[in-house]
Design a protein around this motif. Structure first.
Motif, PDB file in Angstrom:
ATOM      1  N   GLU A 287     -10.396  -5.446  -2.264  1.00  0.00           N
ATOM      2  CA  GLU A 287     -10.071  -4.563  -1.158  1.00  0.00           C
ATOM      3  C   GLU A 287     -10.955  -3.317  -1.251  1.00  0.00           C
ATOM      4  O   GLU A 287     -11.217  -2.817  -2.352  1.00  0.00           O
ATOM      5  CB  GLU A 287      -8.602  -4.149  -1.198  1.00  0.00           C
ATOM      6  CG  GLU A 287      -7.621  -5.296  -0.985  1.00  0.00           C
ATOM      7  CD  GLU A 287      -6.183  -4.818  -1.021  1.00  0.00           C
ATOM      8  OE1 GLU A 287      -5.965  -3.595  -1.208  1.00  0.00           O
ATOM      9  OE2 GLU A 287      -5.286  -5.659  -0.874  1.00  0.00           O
ATOM     10  N   GLU A 289     -11.641   0.678   0.156  1.00  0.00           N
ATOM     11  CA  GLU A 289     -11.218   1.882   0.875  1.00  0.00           C
ATOM     12  C   GLU A 289     -12.440   2.770   1.045  1.00  0.00           C
ATOM     13  O   GLU A 289     -13.124   3.092   0.068  1.00  0.00           O
ATOM     14  CB  GLU A 289     -10.138   2.622   0.096  1.00  0.00           C
ATOM     15  CG  GLU A 289      -8.848   1.837  -0.066  1.00  0.00           C
ATOM     16  CD  GLU A 289      -7.836   2.587  -0.910  1.00  0.00           C
ATOM     17  OE1 GLU A 289      -8.111   3.757  -1.275  1.00  0.00           O
ATOM     18  OE2 GLU A 289      -6.776   2.008  -1.216  1.00  0.00           O
ATOM     19  N   ASP A 291     -13.886   6.379   2.575  1.00  0.00           N
ATOM     20  CA  ASP A 291     -13.668   7.726   3.112  1.00  0.00           C
ATOM     21  C   ASP A 291     -15.050   8.296   3.433  1.00  0.00           C
ATOM     22  O   ASP A 291     -15.770   8.737   2.541  1.00  0.00           O
ATOM     23  CB  ASP A 291     -12.939   8.599   2.095  1.00  0.00           C
ATOM     24  CG  ASP A 291     -12.656  10.001   2.619  1.00  0.00           C
ATOM     25  OD1 ASP A 291     -12.887  10.250   3.817  1.00  0.00           O
ATOM     26  OD2 ASP A 291     -12.235  10.857   1.822  1.00  0.00           O
TER      27      ASP A 291
END
Length: 387
Positions: A287, A289, A291
């Motif tokens: 996974e 993430e 930003d």
């Protein structure tokens, strides 16, 4: 070099101001000592108005000329960096872990010197707004000052700034019309997998190979997704994963800086960055993430104002010491927010040999302060002539 005589006489005082600031560095918006010191000097100098507390610790001082006219903004940044100093100078930092490693102490001293000259002579028609800004290095103090109404509140019609440039020949000025410095974006990426024993990788989902592969794949943005004549930098600057030699970590992260000039290249870089990271994560069963932070916009000089400022610089340093078509720089600068609001120009002033910016051995060359102060003062007199 034709430094203004009165400003040349101020050189020892400017050095004193600068070295006090160097001994007492503060960072971002938290500049109580710096701001108080600058305000005290401005009161002694005798500016007509002093406005404090803009963007928390920023200051605007106003000087009225001898006749009516527009208002010119002159900007200096005041903040330091979270670096431990290694200069060995007598005026070294007294604040552990902080130092003026970018010369903002010198910028502030130059603008104070110009302020003293302009209040004494007032050889101009109009008004000068002296902008002492916090948080250039981190926090976007210029953006905050603009958001708080800097330009409208003080009627500023054009704005100028200088940055020192070590290892550029002493007294040389550099600028260019249009984009001078890059937009600065930052991406933080976390890959989440499944940790376990380093001897049993088949039971784990290891983020480390994915990070390594992704770092390499991101370089294809520059080499394969934009034209050879376009300008873009994608640099991975941190990688963090793992805690022991026999443990596959649960997750890992990296960050990157992305530098560009053109809006379409900036958009393309972000889109491809996200696609590559997402695809790499999926291919390793992880996974991701992301930003992705859009930071300072590019610093874009108004062509007419840049040419005008270069002409003023020639008066100070001579015709052979000014390059008004200097190469663009991939560094960033939050003066860009002020140039988005008003026409103006940003210039570099060479300070001669020495340690580079953001280096623990850097120290501003005090001999350059009279040049910068003379440039600011002469710019006002040329832009707002009497009569």
């Amino acid at each position: 070099m034709p430094v203004l005589n009165r400003i040349a006489a101020l050189a020892p005082e400017m050095a004193e101001w600068r070295r006090w600031l160097h001994r007492h560095p503060e960072i971002e918006f938290d500049l109580p000592k710096t701001s108080a010191y600058v305000a005290e000097r401005l009161r002694e100098i005798g500016v007509d108005e002093l406005h404090e507390g803009i963007a928390k610790t920023g200051i605007v001082a106003l000087i009225e000329g001898q006749g009516t006219g527009p208002t010119i903004g002159l900007r200096a940044d005041m903040d330091a960096l979270p670096i431990t100093e290694r200069t060995g100078v007598a005026h070294g930092s007294t604040h552990e872990g902080m130092m003026h490693a970018c010369g903002h102490d010198g910028h502030t001293a130059m603008l104070l010197g110009a302020a003293k000259y302009l209040t004494e002579t007032r050889n101009f028609a109009g008004r000068v707004a002296l902008i002492f800004q916090p948080a250039e290095e981190e926090g976007g103090g210029a953006e905050v000052m603009v958001r708080e109404g800097l330009m409208e509140r003080f009627g500023i019609t054009q704005v100028y700034g200088i940055h020192n440039a070590p290892n550029v020949p002493f007294g040389h000025f550099l600028t260019t019309p249009g984009p001078l410095m890059a937009a600065v974006d930052t991406a933080y990426v976390t890959f989440r997998g499944r940790g376990g024993h380093g001897a049993i990788p088949q039971d784990c989902v290891d983020p480390i190979p994915a990070i390594a592969s992704t770092v390499s794949a991101l370089q294809s943005i520059v080499s394969r997704n934009i034209g050879a004549q376009d300008e873009l930098v994608v640099s991975v600057t941190q990688i963090h994963a793992g805690s022991a030699n026999n443990i596959i970590p649960e997750d890992g992260w990296f960050c990157a800086t992305i530098r560009s000039f053109a809006p379409e290249i900036r958009d393309l870089a972000e889109a491809r960055f996200r696609e590559i990271v997402t695809g790499q994560a999926a291919s390793f069963g992880l996974e991701a993430e992301i930003d992705y932070e859009r930071g300072y916009p590019p610093t874009v000089n108004d062509a007419e104002r840049a040419a005008f400022a270069a002409g003023v610089a020639r008066e100070i340093s001579g015709p052979d010491a000014v390059d008004e078509t200097a190469p663009r720089l991939m560094g960033g600068e939050d003066f860009s927010y002020m140039l988005q609001e008003r026409p103006g120009a940003f210039l570099f002033l060479g300070t001669g040999p020495g340690a580079g910016l953001h280096h623990p051995a850097y120290d501003f060359n005090d001999e350059a302060a009279p040049l910068g102060a003379s440039f600011f003062a002469r710019l006002v007199e040329r832009a707002l002539p009497l009569g």
